[in-house]
Scaffold this active site. Structure first.
Site, mmCIF file in Angstrom:
data_model
loop_
_atom_site.group_PDB
_atom_site.id
_atom_site.type_symbol
_atom_site.label_atom_id
_atom_site.label_comp_id
_atom_site.label_asym_id
_atom_site.label_seq_id
_atom_site.Cartn_x
_atom_site.Cartn_y
_atom_site.Cartn_z
ATOM 1 C CE1 TYR A 61 -3.002 -3.073 0.295
ATOM 2 C CE2 TYR A 61 -3.717 -2.296 2.429
ATOM 3 C CZ TYR A 61 -3.811 -3.200 1.388
ATOM 4 O OH TYR A 61 -4.722 -4.219 1.453
ATOM 5 C CG HIS A 120 -1.337 -8.594 -0.177
ATOM 6 N ND1 HIS A 120 -0.876 -7.315 -0.077
ATOM 7 C CD2 HIS A 120 -2.672 -8.474 -0.416
ATOM 8 C CE1 HIS A 120 -1.875 -6.464 -0.256
ATOM 9 N NE2 HIS A 120 -2.977 -7.148 -0.462
HETATM 10 N N1 LIG Z 1 -6.168 -8.326 1.135
HETATM 11 C C1 LIG Z 1 -6.494 -7.745 0.017
HETATM 12 O O1 LIG Z 1 -6.158 -8.204 -1.076
HETATM 13 C C2 LIG Z 1 -7.319 -6.503 0.045
HETATM 14 C C3 LIG Z 1 -7.911 -6.015 -1.124
HETATM 15 C C4 LIG Z 1 -8.685 -4.860 -1.033
HETATM 16 C C5 LIG Z 1 -8.833 -4.210 0.194
HETATM 17 N N2 LIG Z 1 -8.206 -4.706 1.313
HETATM 18 C C6 LIG Z 1 -8.311 -4.020 2.635
HETATM 19 O O2 LIG Z 1 -9.671 -3.759 2.928
HETATM 20 C C7 LIG Z 1 -9.845 -2.366 3.190
HETATM 21 C C8 LIG Z 1 -11.247 -1.913 2.821
HETATM 22 O O3 LIG Z 1 -11.536 -2.124 1.470
HETATM 23 P P1 LIG Z 1 -11.611 -0.956 0.386
HETATM 24 O O4 LIG Z 1 -10.776 0.186 0.812
HETATM 25 O O5 LIG Z 1 -11.325 -1.624 -0.923
HETATM 26 O O6 LIG Z 1 -13.156 -0.578 0.315
HETATM 27 P P2 LIG Z 1 -14.307 -0.167 1.348
HETATM 28 O O7 LIG Z 1 -13.793 -0.148 2.733
HETATM 29 O O8 LIG Z 1 -15.464 -1.033 1.035
HETATM 30 O O9 LIG Z 1 -14.666 1.295 0.871
HETATM 31 C C9 LIG Z 1 -13.844 2.413 1.112
HETATM 32 C C10 LIG Z 1 -14.578 3.646 0.580
HETATM 33 O O10 LIG Z 1 -15.809 3.783 1.268
HETATM 34 C C11 LIG Z 1 -15.902 5.069 1.841
HETATM 35 N N3 LIG Z 1 -16.556 4.901 3.142
HETATM 36 C C12 LIG Z 1 -16.032 4.419 4.287
HETATM 37 N N4 LIG Z 1 -16.936 4.416 5.272
HETATM 38 C C13 LIG Z 1 -18.075 4.925 4.749
HETATM 39 C C14 LIG Z 1 -19.362 5.194 5.281
HETATM 40 N N5 LIG Z 1 -19.648 4.940 6.560
HETATM 41 N N6 LIG Z 1 -20.284 5.731 4.446
HETATM 42 C C15 LIG Z 1 -20.006 5.988 3.148
HETATM 43 N N7 LIG Z 1 -18.814 5.743 2.582
HETATM 44 C C16 LIG Z 1 -17.857 5.230 3.389
HETATM 45 C C17 LIG Z 1 -14.480 5.581 1.977
HETATM 46 O O11 LIG Z 1 -14.456 6.995 1.890
HETATM 47 P P3 LIG Z 1 -13.449 7.957 2.743
HETATM 48 O O12 LIG Z 1 -12.096 7.319 2.700
HETATM 49 O O13 LIG Z 1 -13.547 9.245 2.037
HETATM 50 O O14 LIG Z 1 -13.963 8.048 4.149
HETATM 51 C C18 LIG Z 1 -13.816 4.936 0.770
HETATM 52 O O15 LIG Z 1 -14.046 5.703 -0.385
HETATM 53 C C19 LIG Z 1 -8.714 -1.741 2.361
HETATM 54 O O16 LIG Z 1 -8.476 -0.398 2.714
HETATM 55 C C20 LIG Z 1 -7.585 -2.688 2.651
HETATM 56 O O17 LIG Z 1 -7.021 -2.433 3.923
HETATM 57 C C21 LIG Z 1 -7.472 -5.838 1.256
#
Ligand SMILES: NC(=O)c1ccc[n+]([C@@H]2O[C@H](COP(=O)([O-])OP(=O)(O)OC[C@H]3O[C@@H](n4cnc5c(N)ncnc54)[C@H](OP(=O)(O)O)[C@@H]3O)[C@@H](O)[C@H]2O)c1
Length: 275
Positions: A61, A120
């Site tokens: 990241y 990962h």
């Molecule tokens: N292991 C893997 O391969 C893998 C792959 C993908 C993701 N991940 C992990 O999972 C985490 C979460 O997944 P993601 O970042 O893909 O997607 P997510 O958490 O589903 O969505 C993040 C988005 O949603 C918004 N958001 C957050 N809370 C909200 C709420 N209460 N209401 C409305 N919108 C909201 C955020 O905006 P703001 O930031 O503007 O608040 C951001 O734009 C990642 O950050 C990462 O750490 C792991």
């Protein structure tokens, strides 16, 4: 019935928040981005204050910058008051590379140990046995407390466990949300039976579930938002925790308040059927 605030990590005695914080995009995506550092560190600190003291990061990241920001955010917290997950990229899965990658992550995080260290993605190039040997060595050295995998299908997760001696795979981090239910068939029931924590990533489908009409409707009954319903639907499941990413303070507050209550069985079933 399991608590919706604290849950056991895998088979361990350690209890972790059922909602933590993701960091994909904090400090950059595939490359380093320092333009929002202050806001990011404040958001992580705010989230910890709100009870989301589990942080999910990875060497990938922001090309390492995400870990640096997590390090800054936790600097003043007693180390045992935060639970840090990081991940080794699938280009570093040779034995020596795993050890070196972990050491670099520790330096960026400015800490002596990582609570949970994950592979990962699987590699089809490096023998899994070699990688698992290195992961186990990290536990023996005390550089990581627990190990797990991410994006591993069930058969590969079982294979990985088979290469371990004294150590257990305590978690598998996979994409899981109301719209993405692939792992409900095999992986989730296995994790629940064998007590492996399923860490649901992208729980809000990158924010899009926050605008969903049905979730808003159900949320009205509980005085909760659509995003909170989407997160609570996940953590109502045994052995599931989740890691929404949020920088916006209103989002952080909302996500923290998706813990500590439960959607009724009837509403859970209605939601599961509707998506
Ligand atoms: N292991 C893997 O391969 C893998 C792959 C993908 C993701 N991940 C992990 O999972 C985490 C979460 O997944 P993601 O970042 O893909 O997607 P997510 O958490 O589903 O969505 C993040 C988005 O949603 C918004 N958001 C957050 N809370 C909200 C709420 N209460 N209401 C409305 N919108 C909201 C955020 O905006 P703001 O930031 O503007 O608040 C951001 O734009 C990642 O950050 C990462 O750490 C792991």
């Amino acid at each position: 019935m399991e608590h919706t605030y604290l849950k056991a990590l895998g088979k361990s005695e350690v209890r972790i928040p059922s909602i933590g914080m993701g960091t994909w995009g904090i400090g950059g995506y595939g490359t380093r981005d320092t333009s929002r550092d202050k806001e990011a560190v404040e958001a992580l600190q705010q989230g910890i204050e709100l009870g989301m003291w589990l942080i999910d990061t990875a060497e990938m990241y922001g090309a390492g910058h995400s870990e640096e920001l997590v390090g800054q955010a936790i600097k003043d917290s007693p180390r045992e008051k935060v639970f840090i997950i990081s991940k080794v990229l699938n280009t570093h899965l040779e034995y020596k590379e795993v050890i070196k990658a972990c050491q670099r992550s520790l330096e960026r995080l400015q800490t002596d140990f990582i609570d949970l260290y994950l592979i990962h993605f699987p590699s089809y190039r490096i023998p899994l046995e070699e990688t698992m040997g290195a992961m186990e060595n990290l536990v023996e050295q005390g550089l990581v407390r627990f190990i797990g995998v991410s994006n591993f299908p069930l058969n590969l997760m079982k294979e990985a466990q088979g290469y371990l001696g004294k150590t257990e795979i305590q978690a598998n981090e996979v994409k899981y949300n109301l719209k993405c239910r692939y792992d409900e068939k095999d992986l989730l029931p296995y994790c629940q039976r064998e007590r492996v924590t399923l860490i649901a990533y992208t729980p809000l489908e990158e924010g899009s579930l926050a605008d969903n009409k049905l979730l808003q409707e159900v949320g009205k009954k509980y005085g909760k938002t659509a995003a909170q319903v989407a997160l609570n639907w996940l953590i109502c499941k045994e052995n599931v925790i989740t890691i929404p990413k949020a920088v916006n303070l209103r989002h952080l507050q909302e996500n923290a308040e998706a813990m500590g209550w439960r959607i009724s069985q009837e509403d859970l079933a209605q939601l599961s059927a509707a998506f």
